[in-house]
Design a protein around this motif. Sequence first.
Motif, PDB file in Angstrom:
ATOM      1  N   SER A 330     -12.662  74.031  39.396  1.00 40.49           N
ATOM      2  CA  SER A 330     -13.138  75.355  38.994  1.00 40.49           C
ATOM      3  C   SER A 330     -12.615  75.679  37.600  1.00 40.49           C
ATOM      4  CB  SER A 330     -12.660  76.420  39.993  1.00 40.49           C
ATOM      5  OG  SER A 330     -13.229  76.237  41.262  1.00 40.49           O
ATOM      6  N   SER A 331     -12.597  74.683  36.729  1.00 43.50           N
ATOM      7  CA  SER A 331     -12.092  74.873  35.375  1.00 43.50           C
ATOM      8  C   SER A 331     -13.238  75.136  34.421  1.00 43.50           C
ATOM      9  CB  SER A 331     -11.313  73.639  34.904  1.00 43.50           C
ATOM     10  OG  SER A 331     -11.020  73.745  33.522  1.00 43.50           O
ATOM     11  N   MET A 332     -13.260  76.320  33.839  1.00 43.82           N
ATOM     12  CA  MET A 332     -14.316  76.653  32.890  1.00 43.82           C
ATOM     13  C   MET A 332     -14.197  75.871  31.597  1.00 43.82           C
ATOM     14  SD  MET A 332     -16.787  78.777  33.713  1.00 43.82           S
ATOM     15  CE  MET A 332     -17.286  79.748  32.291  1.00 43.82           C
ATOM     16  N   LEU A 333     -12.983  75.658  31.116  1.00 46.39           N
ATOM     17  CA  LEU A 333     -12.829  74.897  29.867  1.00 46.39           C
ATOM     18  C   LEU A 333     -13.273  73.449  30.047  1.00 46.39           C
ATOM     19  CD1 LEU A 333      -9.484  76.282  28.401  1.00 46.39           C
ATOM     20  CD2 LEU A 333     -11.767  76.516  27.422  1.00 46.39           C
ATOM     21  N   LEU A 334     -12.950  72.866  31.190  1.00 49.96           N
ATOM     22  CA  LEU A 334     -13.422  71.505  31.468  1.00 49.96           C
ATOM     23  C   LEU A 334     -14.940  71.478  31.546  1.00 49.96           C
ATOM     24  CD1 LEU A 334     -12.881  68.562  32.151  1.00 49.96           C
ATOM     25  CD2 LEU A 334     -12.564  69.254  34.544  1.00 49.96           C
ATOM     26  N   GLU A 335     -15.527  72.514  32.142  1.00 50.38           N
ATOM     27  CA  GLU A 335     -16.984  72.592  32.235  1.00 50.38           C
ATOM     28  C   GLU A 335     -17.613  72.625  30.844  1.00 50.38           C
ATOM     29  OE1 GLU A 335     -20.083  72.257  34.849  1.00 50.38           O
ATOM     30  OE2 GLU A 335     -17.964  72.437  35.383  1.00 50.38           O
ATOM     31  N   LEU A 336     -16.984  73.344  29.924  1.00 47.02           N
ATOM     32  CA  LEU A 336     -17.534  73.437  28.571  1.00 47.02           C
ATOM     33  C   LEU A 336     -17.439  72.110  27.832  1.00 47.02           C
ATOM     34  CD1 LEU A 336     -16.437  76.961  27.296  1.00 47.02           C
ATOM     35  CD2 LEU A 336     -18.526  76.263  28.460  1.00 47.02           C
ATOM     36  N   LYS A 337     -16.377  71.364  28.051  1.00 46.11           N
ATOM     37  CA  LYS A 337     -16.288  70.043  27.412  1.00 46.11           C
ATOM     38  C   LYS A 337     -17.383  69.112  27.942  1.00 46.11           C
ATOM     39  CE  LYS A 337     -13.291  66.102  26.436  1.00 46.11           C
ATOM     40  NZ  LYS A 337     -13.417  66.164  24.962  1.00 46.11           N
ATOM     41  N   ILE A 338     -17.567  69.128  29.259  1.00 48.03           N
ATOM     42  CA  ILE A 338     -18.616  68.302  29.863  1.00 48.03           C
ATOM     43  C   ILE A 338     -19.990  68.739  29.350  1.00 48.03           C
ATOM     44  CG2 ILE A 338     -19.782  67.805  32.048  1.00 48.03           C
ATOM     45  CD1 ILE A 338     -16.979  67.893  33.356  1.00 48.03           C
ATOM     46  N   MET A 339     -20.205  70.022  29.272  1.00 45.09           N
ATOM     47  CA  MET A 339     -21.471  70.553  28.752  1.00 45.09           C
ATOM     48  C   MET A 339     -21.711  70.069  27.326  1.00 45.09           C
ATOM     49  SD  MET A 339     -22.302  74.596  28.207  1.00 45.09           S
ATOM     50  CE  MET A 339     -23.666  75.189  27.213  1.00 45.09           C
ATOM     51  N   ASN A 340     -20.693  70.158  26.492  1.00 43.94           N
ATOM     52  CA  ASN A 340     -20.816  69.736  25.097  1.00 43.94           C
ATOM     53  C   ASN A 340     -21.177  68.258  24.993  1.00 43.94           C
ATOM     54  OD1 ASN A 340     -18.669  68.893  22.460  1.00 43.94           O
ATOM     55  ND2 ASN A 340     -20.477  70.152  22.164  1.00 43.94           N
ATOM     56  N   LEU A 341     -20.492  67.426  25.757  1.00 38.75           N
ATOM     57  CA  LEU A 341     -20.744  65.983  25.696  1.00 38.75           C
ATOM     58  C   LEU A 341     -22.100  65.618  26.300  1.00 38.75           C
ATOM     59  CD1 LEU A 341     -17.205  64.639  26.693  1.00 38.75           C
ATOM     60  CD2 LEU A 341     -18.220  64.790  24.399  1.00 38.75           C
ATOM     61  N   LEU A 342     -22.461  66.274  27.396  1.00 36.33           N
ATOM     62  CA  LEU A 342     -23.742  65.978  28.042  1.00 36.33           C
ATOM     63  C   LEU A 342     -24.903  66.205  27.092  1.00 36.33           C
ATOM     64  CD1 LEU A 342     -25.657  65.521  30.480  1.00 36.33           C
ATOM     65  CD2 LEU A 342     -25.371  67.959  31.013  1.00 36.33           C
TER      66      LEU A 342
END
Length: 478
Positions: A330-342
């Motif tokens: 449930s990490s929002m910052l991790l989600e944003l990194k994944i979003m950026n790379l995807l």
Amino acid sequence: MPSLLIKNARNIISMDQQRQRYPGGSIFVEDQEIKAIGTNIPYETADTVINAEGKIIYPGLINTHHHLYQTFTRNIPWAQDCELFDWLMTLYDIWRHIRPEDVYLSAMVGLGELLKSGCTTSSDHFYVFPNGISGELIDEEIRAAHDLGIRFYPTRGSMSLGRSRGGLPPDEVVQDEDIILKDTRRVIETYHDHHRFAMVKVGVAPCSPFSVSRDLLKESADLARSYGVRMHTHLAETKDEEDFCKEKLGLRPLEFMEETGWVGDDVWYAHGIWFNDHEIKKIGTCGCGVAHCPSSNMKLSSGTFPILKMLQSGVKVGVGVDGSASNDSSSMLLELKIMNLLHKLQHGATALSAEDCLHVATRGSSKVLGWEDGIGSLEVGKAADMFMVDAGRLEFAGALFDDASLPIITGTSQVDTTIVGGKVVVQDGRLVNVNEALLSTQAQAAARMLETAAKHTKIDYKKIRAREAVTNAWHYLR
């Protein structure tokens, strides 16, 4: 009114209309509201003063889609690396045993992790109500949010089509439609606050167009609009859903939503991967929002969200971590990194910057929730919702060249300080209002009890229904 002064920050990343930054800036807050922000504000003292020297301040992240009750079903070996049928059946077998104390503890863990990753506002989609258990389960999530101090947007979900009526969920976790509507009214009347600095707002959220009846969809929309609250559901998550709608209903998913009243500027969908170009333009015109859940979509191989087309068409786009069963975090910052790379992989290296992702998770998410008048940026008149990171941390060494992108590019999953409504709720990386060690112990024990109960009452679903039928139905009934 209590006041707060945060002074001498290394930088303030405002995410306002101009994306202004304030190196060496300060913020003055009265009650929940930002009264001044900048490098030369006319305030020198307050009830509480925080020296933010060396800290970078960001607006609080906003999570637009979650299933907090799933926090106790993450990293389960037999629910990993398997087909969707086995994944969902395994989890329903556990969720049917959930108790009020499980809902509270799972929400405490999930919301606590969100706070520690810079999230200050979270929505949640709760739709599992086991037979024989108190129907007031969403109340336990709201209690957890209050205890932690996070701004919360629960949506009262529903499933009314159980297996005996041709649906996928076990009958033990669905409800009668009259009960659903009655309790939805109760939740709205008890908890919803229209104020721009509300700590709780409530939405109406049938699980999906295929786990409730057409009548319940229409009645839910009428109910929501009679109270002036927003509407949420899963939509266009898989290609199979599109094929099913055309074959069984003679309609595409969005056409079905139009027919049942689920289109408008008070509606947001989860996922939205398989809209065509015409539908994307229509969504942008009518004002619907979409919660983009990159980790979940990748884990379940659902597809890639067409974010550039969405943004170019004026669609309101926010970020969601989705349930822990399809994210395991449930990490929002991790989600944003994944979003950026995807999206660099999918749309090109210059398609979506880290700062663009931050914008989607703040101002974008606030628009999806219809809350842009109170949250989503750091500027005068907005709520004092923010997080801070210490630029002197080892993981940032050699990376201090772009403060706006720093926590996303480096992939940090934890912040140093989180403030909601002018109150510190995370300090030095730890939750302020809860004993984390005790919570962790209690939560793991409760998760183990759920797993054990499921093992002792496991049902062989393959004998109940042909595997192919259920596999096809999963996409539409989740």
